[in-house]
Design a protein around this motif. Sequence first.
Motif, mmCIF file in Angstrom:
data_model
loop_
_atom_site.group_PDB
_atom_site.id
_atom_site.type_symbol
_atom_site.label_atom_id
_atom_site.label_comp_id
_atom_site.label_asym_id
_atom_site.label_seq_id
_atom_site.Cartn_x
_atom_site.Cartn_y
_atom_site.Cartn_z
ATOM 1 N N ASP A 463 0.826 -1.215 0.000
ATOM 2 C CA ASP A 463 0.000 0.000 0.000
ATOM 3 C C ASP A 463 0.860 1.265 0.000
ATOM 4 O O ASP A 463 0.465 2.297 -0.553
ATOM 5 C CB ASP A 463 -0.916 0.008 1.228
ATOM 6 C CG ASP A 463 -2.027 -1.032 1.129
ATOM 7 O OD1 ASP A 463 -2.282 -1.511 0.006
ATOM 8 O OD2 ASP A 463 -2.619 -1.370 2.168
ATOM 9 N N ARG A 500 -6.648 -2.000 -5.880
ATOM 10 C CA ARG A 500 -7.541 -1.822 -4.741
ATOM 11 C C ARG A 500 -8.779 -2.704 -4.872
ATOM 12 O O ARG A 500 -9.302 -3.198 -3.863
ATOM 13 C CB ARG A 500 -7.944 -0.350 -4.633
ATOM 14 C CG ARG A 500 -6.760 0.568 -4.342
ATOM 15 C CD ARG A 500 -7.186 2.014 -4.167
ATOM 16 N NE ARG A 500 -8.056 2.172 -3.002
ATOM 17 C CZ ARG A 500 -8.602 3.327 -2.642
ATOM 18 N NH1 ARG A 500 -8.379 4.418 -3.364
ATOM 19 N NH2 ARG A 500 -9.381 3.395 -1.584
ATOM 20 N N LYS A 503 -7.698 -6.288 -3.955
ATOM 21 C CA LYS A 503 -7.470 -6.427 -2.517
ATOM 22 C C LYS A 503 -8.756 -6.281 -1.714
ATOM 23 O O LYS A 503 -8.984 -7.028 -0.751
ATOM 24 C CB LYS A 503 -6.454 -5.368 -2.062
ATOM 25 C CG LYS A 503 -6.037 -5.500 -0.607
ATOM 26 C CD LYS A 503 -5.173 -4.346 -0.154
ATOM 27 C CE LYS A 503 -6.001 -3.087 0.071
ATOM 28 N NZ LYS A 503 -5.253 -2.026 0.772
ATOM 29 N N GLY A 504 -9.602 -5.364 -2.108
ATOM 30 C CA GLY A 504 -10.773 -5.052 -1.301
ATOM 31 C C GLY A 504 -11.990 -5.903 -1.561
ATOM 32 O O GLY A 504 -12.921 -5.901 -0.754
ATOM 33 N N THR A 505 -12.011 -6.631 -2.687
ATOM 34 C CA THR A 505 -13.187 -7.443 -3.007
ATOM 35 C C THR A 505 -12.890 -8.929 -3.060
ATOM 36 O O THR A 505 -13.824 -9.743 -2.996
ATOM 37 C CB THR A 505 -13.782 -7.025 -4.365
ATOM 38 O OG1 THR A 505 -12.866 -7.350 -5.417
ATOM 39 C CG2 THR A 505 -14.078 -5.530 -4.385
ATOM 40 N N LEU A 546 -20.088 -4.062 -0.284
ATOM 41 C CA LEU A 546 -18.858 -3.282 -0.161
ATOM 42 C C LEU A 546 -18.946 -2.417 1.093
ATOM 43 O O LEU A 546 -19.858 -1.599 1.226
ATOM 44 C CB LEU A 546 -18.641 -2.391 -1.386
ATOM 45 C CG LEU A 546 -18.308 -3.096 -2.705
ATOM 46 C CD1 LEU A 546 -18.135 -2.066 -3.816
ATOM 47 C CD2 LEU A 546 -17.057 -3.945 -2.579
ATOM 48 N N ASP A 548 -16.003 -0.760 2.187
ATOM 49 C CA ASP A 548 -14.901 0.198 2.094
ATOM 50 C C ASP A 548 -15.377 1.433 1.330
ATOM 51 O O ASP A 548 -15.485 1.424 0.108
ATOM 52 C CB ASP A 548 -13.714 -0.458 1.382
ATOM 53 C CG ASP A 548 -12.470 0.425 1.395
ATOM 54 O OD1 ASP A 548 -12.582 1.607 1.768
ATOM 55 O OD2 ASP A 548 -11.386 -0.081 1.023
ATOM 56 N N LEU A 551 -12.943 2.797 -1.337
ATOM 57 C CA LEU A 551 -12.964 2.043 -2.585
ATOM 58 C C LEU A 551 -14.178 2.425 -3.422
ATOM 59 O O LEU A 551 -14.075 2.580 -4.642
ATOM 60 C CB LEU A 551 -12.967 0.541 -2.285
ATOM 61 C CG LEU A 551 -13.068 -0.390 -3.488
ATOM 62 C CD1 LEU A 551 -11.911 -0.165 -4.456
ATOM 63 C CD2 LEU A 551 -13.101 -1.852 -3.037
ATOM 64 N N TYR A 637 -8.045 -12.015 1.053
ATOM 65 C CA TYR A 637 -9.410 -11.590 1.402
ATOM 66 C C TYR A 637 -10.097 -12.663 2.248
ATOM 67 O O TYR A 637 -10.698 -12.352 3.295
ATOM 68 C CB TYR A 637 -10.168 -11.347 0.100
ATOM 69 C CG TYR A 637 -11.625 -10.991 0.244
ATOM 70 C CD1 TYR A 637 -12.031 -9.686 0.501
ATOM 71 C CD2 TYR A 637 -12.613 -11.964 0.080
ATOM 72 C CE1 TYR A 637 -13.373 -9.361 0.608
ATOM 73 C CE2 TYR A 637 -13.962 -11.643 0.187
ATOM 74 C CZ TYR A 637 -14.334 -10.345 0.447
ATOM 75 O OH TYR A 637 -15.671 -10.031 0.544
ATOM 76 N N THR A 640 -8.406 -12.977 5.782
ATOM 77 C CA THR A 640 -8.726 -11.841 6.638
ATOM 78 C C THR A 640 -10.122 -11.991 7.241
ATOM 79 O O THR A 640 -10.330 -11.754 8.449
ATOM 80 C CB THR A 640 -8.638 -10.531 5.851
ATOM 81 O OG1 THR A 640 -7.316 -10.396 5.317
ATOM 82 C CG2 THR A 640 -8.943 -9.332 6.727
#
Length: 836
Positions: A463, A500, A503-505, A546, A548, A551, A637, A640
């Motif tokens: 990041d 992003r 990583k975020g989805t 979602l 975030d 994002l 993902y 986590t």
Amino acid sequence: MSRSSAAAASALAAEKESVNWRIERLSSLMGGDWLSGEWDREAQLILPVPGGRLHGIRRCVVAGCPRDGHWKHSLCVHHRAQFESSASGDLDAWLTSGEPKVFVRRRGTDQACVVTADDGAGCPRPAESHWRLCPSHILKWWKRRRRGDSFEEFLSRAQPLPDLGECVAASCYRAAAYPASRLCLPHAQIWRADGRPSGAGFTDWVSRVRQPVNSRVLSLRGLPELVRLELAYAIGCRAAEQVTVVTGGMRPWIDQLRALGLGSVTEFDLGLLDGVGDKAHVRFARFSVDVVGLAYADPEAERRKDVWDLRLFGRSGRKRLDFRAIRQTWLREAAKAWAAATIGRVGDAAMAHRVGSLSVLSAVLASGPGGGEDPATLARPDIERFLARVRSPQFPTRTEPWGAKAKAALVEDCSLMLREARELGLLDGVGASFAFRRGDRPPRSTDEPPGRALPAAVVAQLDAQLDILAGVPGGTGPSRIATLGVLGERAGAMAVLAYRLLKGTGRRVGEVASLRLECLEVDEHGKDVLVYDNHKAARMGRRLPLADSALVSAVRAQQDWVRSRFASTPTGQLWLLPRPHKNSDGTSHIDTGLVNAWFRSWLARTPMIEAGPLDEHANPVPFDKNTIKPHAFRHTYAQTLADSGVAPSVLRDLMDHRSLSTTLGYYRVGDARKRAAMELLARHTVDNRALARPVDTKPSALTHLRESLSWVAVPMGKCSEPTNVRAGGQACPIRYQCAACPHFESDPSYLPELQTYADELRREREAMLAANAATWAVDHVVRQLEVIVGHIRTHEARLGDLEGAERAAIEEASATLRKARQSVPVAFGKRRTGHG
């Protein structure tokens, strides 16, 4: 008519028929509006329109300038140099200042000679030099000039000359300028450079000479009708793929076709271009031969070949399916028929893998009696010989030994093909016993591999390096990725957004790359939802919550940019991450290969990523960058969320998996979750008498420790026999006959293993009965089966008495423990993997 004359006439008729059907095929594919406005069929010329479909080059904006703009600039090379050397920094002001000097071509123009008769009729011959006179008038002017006449006096006395018609060169579209040779100005110059051929040599020369260099005209003259159609078709297909098609990138090869006198572009030997390099006309030649050959191809004829072009079967990309490694004719033909029947159900890579698996089976058959050529002689021993070869630790011999997963996939592919081919009636002549049985597949590895999820510290370091990622598209240096294209300066921000999103989805690379522009929606609770397509499982329109907000804001900013950049394209045809090249209208999304290339280039530029611990010299240990791949963020993902306490069933839905076992492969179970599952299932542990073992309601830490030391793992449960436990499972007093031991216990998490063992005992019983084995041996197996079935029925009955929520908790705890014990060795034999 003589026999030879008849044969020649027959061959000529066949050739004409071959040409005619190909002309009809191309004409039907092209239609009447093919390259509309840029292809003059009557004049046999390709005439690119500035800024049109064939290329985006526009004319120089200086009034009266005959040149094209240089690359993407609005000025030609000549006027660009003028502007850069001027004091003005404003192009519009410079254009209106009168400073730009008009450049006048001396050769190769379309202007006629300036000599005019009294009645206003001008000389039709082409002009050259700054005098703008035709060659004949230039000679006369030189003579009059030596006598002292001025140019105005010469023009007042000169008379127009007769029109010479077009240049006699087959490729030419210009007017002839020389009466003797009837050549235009450019071809006269080429003729002199080629040694002034005459007679028969001149006739041959004019039929093969190259066309004039002109960025605004591409001549197809001097070529057979079929070749002209083929080239026009290839040019149109090239333009449809949004590839810039400039005349200079096609002219050399078209001139080569004319010089060779070929009747079709498919007759051209691409090997002639091997030493030329990766030039534009070489790429165009390869594209043309390929696309024209594809237009002529027939799927039925393709099926008879040993190498298939999958585009003929509706597949995208230039992929091949090669059957040549399958040695036996009967097996190769059966494989082709099976592939033709199933090619639409599986992906291209999976199909190629299955054909490759058959080639391994073919090689084993070829090493046996008769080489496997007679299918009627094949039987079960041939399958067993193949299985023994696959199970060998040294398999394969010429490469690195395969792992358990690869060997299992190999057997599965061959088993699937034989079974489906039989169902399709493709193996009628093959022996009935030449088949795979249940249990033939080698067991997959039960050792839990190292987690593929990236540690949080590594993700934090990535990041911090996003500014480097933003500089990758269009960058310079060893890891240069020139991918700006239609994205322009937005390319860097788009690369960061792709990271992003991954990583975020936790979505796959292809799912992120193919996000529609309108991929954000709001659910019934007013929360943001990502809408994506799960291509791997063919489930479209999936929805992912979602949480975030940063994002979501980045996605909305990208949506606004795409709408403004491609304002003329309907929103429904746009993508969130548009492809940088061949995408002037934004209707194509970025491909996964480019995302992977961005990642590789980014990691090559980043400094060392620290793994966390220090080495013996107190220096940071570097993290292996080879493990940082886009798909690793899907594992990150899942890990986590699992560490946050998300239930496996919920995580399965978030990952969009059908099977919970697939989800369990994406993360490792933590100690806290493992302990909770053990506490829950301890209340449902039973022994061989179907009695539940009493447990403490709130076990302490000491109880947990004592529990871990009081048993050893066996293939379908746990053994608490003291002697065996002290020996680590290596001192069973009854020789590992768990069904006869009062110390054997199981819980609901062992149901799949118990069911598998019961099936094995049933097969063993049937085999003994078929072999007329002694009664005591059969009774021994039957007694074991009764005990194992008792365990199964007890667990199923107890689960059936539970309420829905409690039963779901037991099932989740069972899945957690099955996942956790994959890395726990058993006291003897091998761990059974359960049904499926």
